[in-house]
Design a protein around this motif. Structure first.
Motif, mmCIF file in Angstrom:
data_model
loop_
_atom_site.group_PDB
_atom_site.id
_atom_site.type_symbol
_atom_site.label_atom_id
_atom_site.label_comp_id
_atom_site.label_asym_id
_atom_site.label_seq_id
_atom_site.Cartn_x
_atom_site.Cartn_y
_atom_site.Cartn_z
ATOM 1 N N ARG A 182 -12.137 -0.055 25.854
ATOM 2 C CA ARG A 182 -12.255 -0.003 27.398
ATOM 3 C C ARG A 182 -11.508 -1.419 28.130
ATOM 4 O O ARG A 182 -10.529 -1.186 29.452
ATOM 5 N N GLU A 183 -11.494 -2.425 27.879
ATOM 6 C CA GLU A 183 -10.603 -3.959 27.983
ATOM 7 C C GLU A 183 -9.306 -3.827 27.332
ATOM 8 O O GLU A 183 -9.160 -5.020 26.389
ATOM 9 N N GLY A 184 -8.833 -3.231 26.429
ATOM 10 C CA GLY A 184 -7.749 -3.062 25.433
ATOM 11 C C GLY A 184 -6.439 -2.739 26.246
ATOM 12 O O GLY A 184 -5.995 -2.335 27.714
ATOM 13 N N GLY A 185 -5.289 -2.404 25.547
ATOM 14 C CA GLY A 185 -4.186 -2.184 25.852
ATOM 15 C C GLY A 185 -3.883 -0.709 26.819
ATOM 16 O O GLY A 185 -3.208 0.054 27.054
ATOM 17 N N VAL A 186 -5.253 0.577 26.855
ATOM 18 C CA VAL A 186 -5.441 1.664 27.235
ATOM 19 C C VAL A 186 -4.968 1.252 28.802
ATOM 20 O O VAL A 186 -4.374 2.621 29.347
ATOM 21 N N GLU B 95 -16.007 -3.797 24.082
ATOM 22 C CA GLU B 95 -14.839 -5.437 23.758
ATOM 23 C C GLU B 95 -13.061 -5.054 23.088
ATOM 24 O O GLU B 95 -13.496 -4.114 22.261
ATOM 25 N N LEU B 96 -12.559 -6.024 23.294
ATOM 26 C CA LEU B 96 -11.399 -5.990 21.958
ATOM 27 C C LEU B 96 -11.173 -7.691 21.786
ATOM 28 O O LEU B 96 -10.706 -8.149 22.784
ATOM 29 N N LYS C 40 -2.503 -13.130 13.625
ATOM 30 C CA LYS C 40 -3.083 -12.783 14.526
ATOM 31 C C LYS C 40 -3.275 -10.907 14.805
ATOM 32 O O LYS C 40 -2.380 -10.298 14.427
ATOM 33 N N ALA C 41 -5.053 -10.792 14.822
ATOM 34 C CA ALA C 41 -4.764 -9.099 15.530
ATOM 35 C C ALA C 41 -6.183 -9.129 16.295
ATOM 36 O O ALA C 41 -6.883 -10.574 16.429
ATOM 37 N N TRP C 42 -6.788 -8.030 16.656
ATOM 38 C CA TRP C 42 -7.767 -8.322 17.613
ATOM 39 C C TRP C 42 -8.029 -6.345 17.172
ATOM 40 O O TRP C 42 -8.415 -5.633 16.364
ATOM 41 N N ILE C 43 -9.626 -7.157 17.844
ATOM 42 C CA ILE C 43 -10.184 -6.251 16.875
ATOM 43 C C ILE C 43 -11.295 -5.546 18.037
ATOM 44 O O ILE C 43 -12.077 -5.717 18.998
ATOM 45 N N ILE C 44 -11.494 -4.171 17.359
ATOM 46 C CA ILE C 44 -12.539 -3.515 19.122
ATOM 47 C C ILE C 44 -13.719 -3.745 18.371
ATOM 48 O O ILE C 44 -14.645 -3.705 16.953
#
Length: 483
Positions: free
Chosen positions: A420-424, A444-445, A466-470
């Motif tokens: 929900r809080e990502g790049g969508v 969350e992201l 670096k990475a982003w995880i749901i």
């Protein structure tokens, strides 16, 4: 060494060529290289001499008798050459002709090209046509001694094209040398750089440095912005979808007890691999099934086995295909194949740069109906990836399809999970007509550092990226499915 025509020189991958609004921001950098036949142009670039016109049987007979003038501007399809280069320059796909020098004929087959950040067009007439010169960002002319060019041509044509020495000399004196003097050499006045035909290492290094600077200036980096983006309003895009207000193009499956039970199994890190695979493929069928409702349908009357008419529906689309974002999109392919028999499926490989974490386009293998623009304009595409976090890979994949002519409202992005809080939100603002069908939405992201990733970059080992995880998420879905 024998050189192959229409060779594509591949790099480590193409970074984003578009801005946050989804529109192409930078053109490809196009270099035109001209010079006499066998002048040494192949030290600067691979040859692209595939645009000779289609020949009649009479012209082919003359060619085999060394009596056809291939070195005259009229022998080349300059308008097609310029059109193909112009498409590549503005990041569109193109299909270039394939020419056989042994058969003296343009073949019916074509070579599909897409995604080049640098395009090098080389040929004796590369600077002759004004329409071609207008496409180039850098124009080069290779200057070489006539005796050296003749010696190279004899060696090349005898060894690679099966010609006789007498035939090569006859063609050279009758056509090649007059054409060079009358048409090729005069185009050197249009060149930005004159390169010697031998001992040209310094010139090549200067040209390479200039191109590298151009690419650095055109580099786009905005993945972190996408990861931290929020919708412009106080209500997030996914909330609007749940309430069926404002943005109907994000479709989330009804959160039934059955669906929640499947997600519970998939989220559990102790779930055995065979169970994870089984339920993920079951989920893929459910998600694809909902996505099918986004395709167009028309009325159809059929007669039932008891002799009664039934007013039903049938698919109203010329072409339907799938494109999987490797490798996490793979499990969704199984669902698509279960729902549509014999559906063509292509793939894109988008991976993160170890230094910048920006997406890199490394591989493009698309179905035929997308590679041909006149078919792509009528095609419906299921674009498949396991999840949308920062949406950087999704963003790049959608841009690839648009570059091929697929209409935005013909793209249906199918995924298991959306942050929900990502790049969508950025994805929606850039491509508001693309439909997204998701199995679930997580809140969350989180930004993190993958310390278990070791990569070799430019001779140096780098540990982690670096990475982003749901969160709560399902982990690395591709790894859990394949490894």
């Amino acid at each position: 060494m024998a050189l192959k025509k229409n060779t594509i020189l591949k790099s480590h991958g193409r970074p984003p060529w578009y801005s946050e609004d989804g529109l192409p921001l930078t053109d490809a950098f196009v270099v035109g290289i001209a010079g006499g036949s066998a002048s040494g142009k192949t030290h600067v670039a691979r040859q692209i001499d595939s645009f000779y016109k289609k020949h009649s049987p009479e012209e082919i007979d003359l060619a085999f008798a060394n009596k056809y003038d291939f070195d005259h501007p009229d022998a080349l399809d300059m308008s097609l050459f310029a059109s193909c280069l112009a498409d590549l320059k503005v990041c569109r796909q193109t299909n270039i002709p394939v020419y056989s020098f042994t058969e003296h004929q343009r073949l019916n087959e074509t070579k599909y090209l897409y995604g080049a950040a640098i395009i090098i067009a080389e040929g004796i007439m590369a600077l002759q046509d004004p329409a071609l010169r207008a496409v180039y960002d850098l124009k080069i002319f290779v200057q070489c001694d006539s005796d050296l060019m003749l010696a190279r041509r004899i060696r090349r044509d005898v060894k690679e094209r099966g010609r006789s020495v007498d035939g090569v000399l006859e063609q050279y004196l009758r056509f090649v040398k007059p054409s060079y003097d009358n048409f090729v050499l005069p185009t050197s006045r249009y060149a930005d750089i004159i390169v010697p035909g031998s001992d040209n290492h310094v010139a090549i290094e200067l040209i390479s440095s200039h191109i590298r600077r151009q690419l650095d200036d055109r580099t786009r980096r905005f993945r972190s912005k996408m990861a931290l983006s929020r919708a412009n309003s106080s209500t997030s895009i996914s909330q609007l979808a749940f309430e069926q207000v404002g943005h109907p193009n994000l479709i989330v499956l009804p959160q039934t007890p059955q669906l929640k039970g499947i997600y519970t199994i998939l989220r559990d890190k102790t779930t055995p691999k065979q169970d994870f695979i089984f339920f993920l493929e079951r989920l893929s069928t459910l998600v694809i099934g909902d996505a099918m409702a986004q395709l167009p349908y028309r009325d159809k009357i059929v007669v039932t086995p008891v002799g009664e008419d039934y007013a039903g529906k049938e698919l109203d689309a010329d072409h339907v295909c799938g494109v999987s974002i490797l490798r996490a999109g793979g499990p969704l392919e199984r669902g698509l194949q279960r729902v549509i028999a014999d559906v063509p499926i292509g793939s894109l490989l988008v991976q993160s740069d170890s230094k910048t974490s920006e997406p890199l386009l490394l591989h493009v293998m698309l179905p035929f109906c997308i590679r041909q623009r006149h078919l792509a304009e009528k095609a419906w595409v299921f674009l498949m990836d396991a999840q949308i976090g920062t949406a950087a890979s999704a963003f790049m994949a959608i841009r690839v399809l648009l570059d091929h002519g697929v209409p935005q409202n013909h793209i249906i992005f199918v995924t298991f999970l959306v942050a929900r809080e990502g790049g969508v939100s950025v994805l929606h603002r850039a491509f508001p007509q693309v439909k997204i069908v998701a199995g679930a939405v997580d809140e969350e992201l989180r930004e993190t550092w993958l310390t278990d990733v070791i990569e070799e970059v430019e001779g140096e080992s780098t540990e982690g990226r670096k990475a982003w995880i749901i969160e709560p998420g399902m982990g690395q879905i591709g790894d859990r499915y394949y490894l």
